[in-house]
Motif scaffolding. Structure first.
Motif, PDB file in Angstrom:
ATOM      1  N   LEU A  98      56.372  20.802  12.656  1.00 42.83           N
ATOM      2  CA  LEU A  98      56.158  19.741  11.808  1.00 42.83           C
ATOM      3  C   LEU A  98      54.659  19.979  11.284  1.00 42.83           C
ATOM      4  CD1 LEU A  98      57.345  17.115  10.788  1.00 42.83           C
ATOM      5  CD2 LEU A  98      55.809  16.050  12.374  1.00 42.83           C
ATOM      6  N   THR A 139      60.921  18.288  12.923  1.00 46.84           N
ATOM      7  CA  THR A 139      60.487  17.784  14.189  1.00 46.84           C
ATOM      8  C   THR A 139      61.026  18.538  15.134  1.00 46.84           C
ATOM      9  OG1 THR A 139      62.799  16.352  14.099  1.00 46.84           O
ATOM     10  CG2 THR A 139      60.817  15.186  13.463  1.00 46.84           C
ATOM     11  N   THR A 156      62.049   8.893  15.824  1.00 46.31           N
ATOM     12  CA  THR A 156      60.664   9.313  16.642  1.00 46.31           C
ATOM     13  C   THR A 156      60.507   8.473  17.683  1.00 46.31           C
ATOM     14  OG1 THR A 156      60.383  10.538  14.342  1.00 46.31           O
ATOM     15  CG2 THR A 156      58.594   9.918  16.199  1.00 46.31           C
ATOM     16  N   GLU A 164      50.841  15.260  16.049  1.00 45.36           N
ATOM     17  CA  GLU A 164      51.816  14.809  15.233  1.00 45.36           C
ATOM     18  C   GLU A 164      51.551  13.877  14.127  1.00 45.36           C
ATOM     19  OE1 GLU A 164      55.805  14.195  17.295  1.00 45.36           O
ATOM     20  OE2 GLU A 164      55.662  15.951  18.495  1.00 45.36           O
ATOM     21  N   TRP A 168      52.395  14.039  10.351  1.00 43.99           N
ATOM     22  CA  TRP A 168      53.220  13.129   9.632  1.00 43.99           C
ATOM     23  C   TRP A 168      52.330  12.461   8.370  1.00 43.99           C
ATOM     24  CZ3 TRP A 168      58.143  12.531   9.537  1.00 43.99           C
ATOM     25  CH2 TRP A 168      58.885  12.643  10.844  1.00 43.99           C
ATOM     26  N   ASP A 190      65.861  12.962   8.689  1.00 44.24           N
ATOM     27  CA  ASP A 190      65.107  12.068   9.322  1.00 44.24           C
ATOM     28  C   ASP A 190      64.277  11.336   8.168  1.00 44.24           C
ATOM     29  OD1 ASP A 190      66.044  12.637  11.737  1.00 44.24           O
ATOM     30  OD2 ASP A 190      64.576  14.404  11.943  1.00 44.24           O
TER      31      ASP A 190
END
Length: 504
Positions: A98, A139, A156, A164, A168, A190
């Motif tokens: 990610l 992810t 999630t 993370e 994000w 997602d």
């Protein structure tokens, strides 16, 4: 649904905002986006599409799920070209994590916004060419989740590591800038919290996978016609790659997936346990079980041996007999577990196949159907209202009576090529998978229409879903269920597998 993880403010990318101010006026009133520097013009400019997906390791093994990114991305590109996109108008970036993906998206958007700003300064128009960004968040997935395939949505957990959070937030900030600059954003698989996408392509999720296998079992066993005096016996295997007692669904993605899968199937199964028509061979499931009791049937699926050990323990007789107990159905969740289950059931002495549960279907009929020579009669064989033998002293299980029809219905998901022979032979009854060509086609049409500034929410296959309080157009499709009776139409004819893959 808003995840509490993302409620606090995201970090602002100063460089992105600076460039955003430069192109704000140019993008105002326009729904297009800047074209890739490598894109070529055509008589009808379809615009450009940039795909950002996770990467996976290319392997020639057949013991893997049918749908992986290295198959889906080429399918999307092929479909885009059918819609009129030139190969030079399509780009794709695969990321291992990610964090890597967040930087790739940020760099791409900054470059495109910068090009648009330069264009605005040079010709004082800044008229952007249409562009759609397609993002499937990269992810991290543990082995027990990868066993279902790449085209499966994963929620999630509420608590994740700080690294993370940053990734994000970086993705969210980049996509927000892209939209301000006139680009379109389609999320795949997602969701990205705090991003208002133009469309969302939703693959199946844990609840659907669990519910599908439970419903298929209910229908095949004809539980609506079953009586409590002659109940059916099943087992549920929820695979994770660790000890379930130490798995917290608040922070562990595998545990969250297993919990949601169990909730999906228990919604279907619970009424039959309450009515007495359905029992657990091991006694782990009963009328007192709730949808939160997923740990009671979770197994360590890190190795085939641990899967087999769990099955052996579940089917051990409790009255001193050396014979395993009777079982009519086994929900294995994915094809990796189903394969190990078939092996262990054989070792324990179970005989027959799923075809024996319906006497009108035999192996020859299955082969003739797959090769296109015969349709199958799928009527359920009648069954007595009362069991011919009384249950043992164990209130939850009964001894297995050796006969040709002692083999249980084994369900799975993933459509592993390595499992196709078991399906043809009736050892594994069904598997499930996502129709990747369908999703590739619909995604390409979405990109074409978005780049043409067309309204997509009126398309027949587009529905509306609430994402963080906003109605968002989305595309989904029910799981495709494959069994020996329809293997030809759903897997062989579309080209997903060959006759040779099915052992024919």
């Amino acid at each position: 649904m808003t995840n509490p993880l993302f409620k606090y403010g995201s970090r602002t990318l100063a460089s992105l905002l600076t460039l955003g101010l430069l192109v704000g006026a140019a993008a105002c009133g326009s729904q297009g986006g800047s074209a890739s520097s490598s894109a070529s013009s055509s008589s009808t400019d379809t615009g450009t599409v940039a795909l950002f997906t996770p990467s996976d390791d290319l392997t020639l093994s057949t013991s893997i799920p049918l749908n992986r990114w290295n198959q889906f991305v080429p399918a999307v590109k092929k479909s885009l070209e059918k819609q009129g996109f030139q190969s030079s108008q399509i780009s794709s970036v695969k990321s291992k994590s990610l964090d890597d993906q967040s930087h790739a998206i940020q760099d791409y958007v900054v470059r495109q916004v910068g090009d648009l700003a330069d264009q605005h300064e040079d010709d004082n128009t800044g008229s952007p060419k249409p562009m759609t960004l397609v993002v499937a968040p990269a992810t991290d997935r543990d082995p027990a989740l990868r066993a279902y395939g790449d085209l499966v949505t994963q929620d999630t957990p509420k608590h994740v590591e700080d690294s993370e959070h940053a990734a994000w937030n970086r993705i969210a900030d980049s996509l927000k800038l892209a939209k301000r600059a006139g680009m379109h954003v389609v999320l795949l698989r997602d969701q990205v919290p705090n991003v208002k996408a133009d469309a969302y392509v939703q693959f199946t999720n844990a609840q659907n996978i669990g519910a599908m296998q439970a419903r298929q079992l209910i229908n095949k066993l004809a539980l609506d016609k079953t009586t409590k005096d002659n109940p059916k016996y099943i087992e549920v295997l929820l695979p994770i790659s660790k000890d379930a007692s130490h798995a917290d669904e608040q922070s562990d993605a595998e545990a969250l997936f297993a919990k949601q899968a169990f909730q999906g199937m228990w919604d279907e199964l619970q009424p039959y346990f309450v009515s007495g028509k359905l029992r657990s061979s091991s006694g782990l499931l009963n009328v007192e079980t709730s949808s939160n009791d997923w740990r009671s049937v979770a197994i360590d699926a890190s190795k085939d041996d641990t899967i087999k050990q769990a099955i052996r323990a579940r089917l051990k007789s409790t009255n001193g007999s050396n014979k395993p107990v009777a079982i009519d159905g086994l929900i294995a969740m994915n094809d990796q577990v189903a394969s190990a289950a078939v092996s262990e059931l054989t070792s324990l002495g179970y005989t027959g196949s799923a075809a024996d549960i319906n006497p009108n279907i035999d192996l020859l009929g299955i082969v003739n159907n797959i090769t296109g020579r015969k349709d199958l009669d799928r009527e359920q064989a009648p069954e007595p209202a009362k069991a011919p033998q009384a249950d043992t002293q164990d209130a939850h299980s009964k001894d297995m009576v050796p006969s040709k029809d002692t083999w249980p219905l084994v369900t799975g998901f993933g459509a592993y090529v390595s499992n196709m022979q078991n399906i043809v032979d009736g050892k594994q009854w069904i598997t499930g998978f996502e129709d990747r060509d369908y999703f590739a086609e619909k995604l390409s049409i979405l990109a074409l229409d978005l780049n043409a500034n067309k309204t997509i929410d009126k398309l027949q296959y587009v529905s509306s879903i609430d994402i963080e309080g906003r109605q968002t157009p989305y595309v989904t499709r029910p799981i495709v269920v494959a069994a020996a009776s329809n293997l030809k139409s759903v897997l062989i004819d579309p080209g997903y597998i060959s006759l040779a893959d099915a052992g024919l």
